[in-house]
Design a protein around this motif. Structure first.
Motif, short mmCIF file in Angstrom:
data_model
loop_
_atom_site.label_atom_id
_atom_site.label_comp_id
_atom_site.label_asym_id
_atom_site.label_seq_id
_atom_site.Cartn_x
_atom_site.Cartn_y
_atom_site.Cartn_z
N ASP A 175 0.82 -1.22 0.00
CA ASP A 175 0.00 0.00 0.00
C ASP A 175 0.85 1.27 0.00
O ASP A 175 0.57 2.21 -0.73
CB ASP A 175 -0.95 0.00 1.21
CG ASP A 175 -1.93 -1.18 1.14
OD1 ASP A 175 -2.20 -1.65 0.03
OD2 ASP A 175 -2.40 -1.61 2.21
N ASP A 176 1.90 1.28 0.85
CA ASP A 176 2.79 2.46 0.89
C ASP A 176 3.44 2.68 -0.48
O ASP A 176 3.57 3.81 -0.95
CB ASP A 176 3.92 2.25 1.91
CG ASP A 176 3.42 2.37 3.34
OD1 ASP A 176 2.27 2.82 3.53
OD2 ASP A 176 4.16 1.99 4.27
N THR A 177 3.87 1.59 -1.10
CA THR A 177 4.55 1.69 -2.40
C THR A 177 3.60 2.24 -3.45
O THR A 177 3.99 3.07 -4.27
CB THR A 177 5.10 0.31 -2.81
OG1 THR A 177 5.93 -0.18 -1.75
CG2 THR A 177 5.92 0.40 -4.09
N ASP A 198 7.54 -5.43 -8.68
CA ASP A 198 8.83 -5.79 -8.05
C ASP A 198 8.66 -6.37 -6.65
O ASP A 198 9.47 -7.17 -6.20
CB ASP A 198 9.73 -4.55 -7.94
CG ASP A 198 10.39 -4.18 -9.26
OD1 ASP A 198 10.46 -5.04 -10.16
OD2 ASP A 198 10.83 -3.03 -9.40
N ILE A 199 7.63 -5.91 -5.92
CA ILE A 199 7.43 -6.44 -4.57
C ILE A 199 7.14 -7.93 -4.73
O ILE A 199 6.29 -8.33 -5.50
CB ILE A 199 6.28 -5.72 -3.84
CG1 ILE A 199 6.64 -4.25 -3.65
CG2 ILE A 199 5.98 -6.38 -2.49
CD1 ILE A 199 5.54 -3.42 -3.03
N ARG A 233 7.25 -4.45 8.04
CA ARG A 233 6.09 -4.03 7.25
C ARG A 233 4.83 -4.77 7.70
O ARG A 233 3.74 -4.22 7.69
CB ARG A 233 6.32 -4.31 5.76
CG ARG A 233 7.52 -3.62 5.10
CD ARG A 233 7.44 -2.11 5.06
NE ARG A 233 7.83 -1.45 6.28
CZ ARG A 233 9.10 -1.27 6.72
NH1 ARG A 233 10.12 -1.76 6.05
NH2 ARG A 233 9.33 -0.60 7.82
N LEU A 234 4.98 -6.04 8.11
CA LEU A 234 3.81 -6.82 8.56
C LEU A 234 3.18 -6.20 9.81
O LEU A 234 1.96 -6.18 9.95
CB LEU A 234 4.20 -8.28 8.83
CG LEU A 234 4.54 -9.14 7.60
CD1 LEU A 234 5.04 -10.51 8.02
CD2 LEU A 234 3.34 -9.27 6.66
N GLY A 238 -0.62 -4.79 9.83
CA GLY A 238 -1.58 -5.27 10.84
C GLY A 238 -2.24 -4.11 11.58
O GLY A 238 -3.46 -4.09 11.77
N ALA A 239 -1.43 -3.13 11.98
CA ALA A 239 -1.97 -1.97 12.70
C ALA A 239 -2.93 -1.19 11.80
O ALA A 239 -4.02 -0.77 12.24
CB ALA A 239 -0.82 -1.08 13.17
N ARG A 240 -2.54 -1.05 10.55
CA ARG A 240 -3.38 -0.28 9.61
C ARG A 240 -4.68 -1.01 9.28
O ARG A 240 -5.70 -0.40 8.97
CB ARG A 240 -2.58 -0.01 8.34
CG ARG A 240 -3.22 1.05 7.46
CD ARG A 240 -2.39 1.32 6.23
NE ARG A 240 -1.16 2.01 6.57
CZ ARG A 240 -0.16 2.18 5.72
NH1 ARG A 240 -0.24 1.67 4.50
NH2 ARG A 240 0.93 2.83 6.07
N ALA A 241 -4.62 -2.35 9.34
CA ALA A 241 -5.81 -3.15 8.98
C ALA A 241 -6.77 -3.31 10.16
O ALA A 241 -7.73 -4.07 10.09
CB ALA A 241 -5.38 -4.51 8.46
N GLY A 242 -6.48 -2.62 11.27
CA GLY A 242 -7.47 -2.59 12.35
C GLY A 242 -7.14 -3.38 13.59
O GLY A 242 -7.97 -3.54 14.47
#
Length: 316
Positions: A175-177, A198-199, A233-234, A238-242
């Protein structure tokens, strides 16, 4: 007194990816073929448990080629190296084995191809991470510009806005990318992207599993090393997904039990360089304290395998 009930959600896929598997196998096979010591430039993968295990078998980890003797084999880590490193090894007539993940090598080839076509490169990555250093080191100094955030795009000083291409580190947040790519495309409409994302598949799959798992969990633990980009990144995903509490732990001893007081569900996943034995250790720690029910949250099935270099498949 009976233990409180707890649901453990286990993300799948999690843990080792094909590139990490191959890199570890390369060190083990090199030790079998040439005996100890075998030198490894940089941690083969970012995991202390794995590195310590290989060190016990006779691997010597160094940061620079200059620390290696001429007469012992040297292995380059899964993160990739600048072109200058194999060149220096050749100049010293060293035996070397490149354990660069094939998906990182793909990015290297891509960068070179764009440069051959006269395009200046922009790399989306983390400054100082060995993979970023290795990819930028495929081209002459100044040919690759690094961006870490969408804000960095605004200050890019490029040679020709119409002759640009970008590549990315393989272990970034998807998402950041996407946000950074959008900023690049907005400022440089002619910029050329990768033929295929590329990811890497493993990074993407582990992030997708976390996104599916996070909303179900009071807390989430990511088993991984503090210098592992994909593991960190995980935690962010996780934090961003709630998930209200997402934490990186190297092993079970690192779990902050007080922070987990009163919870009824925990999600567990692991970065691509964390072995299953450490994940099981964390699960066992929960079983010792709670009445555990486990549930698998599976979003993909991985069956990727990468061959080891031919030099290791040939008899000594």
């Amino acid at each position: 007194m009976s233990n409180a009930p707890l649901t453990l959600y286990l993300a799948a896929p999690r843990g080792f990816c094909a590139g990490v598997d191959r890199a570890i196998k390369i060190v083990e096979m090199a030790l079998e073929k040439w005996g100890a010591p075998v030198y490894v430039r940089h941690e083969i993968v970012h995991n202390k448990f794995v590195v310590d295990g290989l060190r016990d078998k006779g691997a010597v980890f160094v940061e620079e080629l200059s620390e290696c003797p001429d007469d012992r084999p040297v292995i380059f880590s899964a993160h990739g190296v600048p072109k200058s490193v194999p060149s220096a090894a050749q100049a010293r007539n060293m035996v070397y084995v490149d354990a660069t993940c094939p998906l990182v090598s793909k990015v290297h080839i891509e960068a070179q191809r764009h440069a051959d076509n006269g395009l200046q490169m922009v790399m989306i990555g983390h400054a100082g991470h060995p993979e970023t250093v290795g990819t930028m080191g495929q081209l002459p100094e100044g040919e690759v510009l690094l961006v870490e955030t969408p804000d960095d795009v605004a200050t890019l000083d490029v040679r020709d806005p119409a002759r640009l291409a970008y590549v990315t580190q393989t272990t970034l947040s998807v998402d950041d990318t996407a946000d950074i790519v959008a900023a690049l495309q907005a400022r440089f409409p002619a910029i050329v992207g990768p033929h295929k994302e590329d990811i890497c598949y493993a990074t993407t799959n582990r992030q997708e599993a976390v996104k599916a798992m996070a909303p179900k969990c009071d807390a989430m633990l990511v088993v991984g090393a503090p210098n592992s980009s994909n593991s960190k990144r995980l935690v962010e995903v996780g934090a961003r997904a709630g998930c209200a509490y997402a934490q990186l732990v190297q092993r079970a001893d690192d779990i902050d039990w007080r922070a987990l007081d009163g919870i009824t569900s925990v999600g567990i996943t692991a970065g691509a360089s964390a072995p299953e034995v450490l994940i099981n250790e964390v699960i066992d720690a929960f079983r010792a304290r709670y009445d555990v029910t486990t549930e698998l949250v599976e979003t993909a099935v991985e069956n990727v395998e990468f061959k080891v270099p031919r030099v290791l498949r040939e008899p000594a």
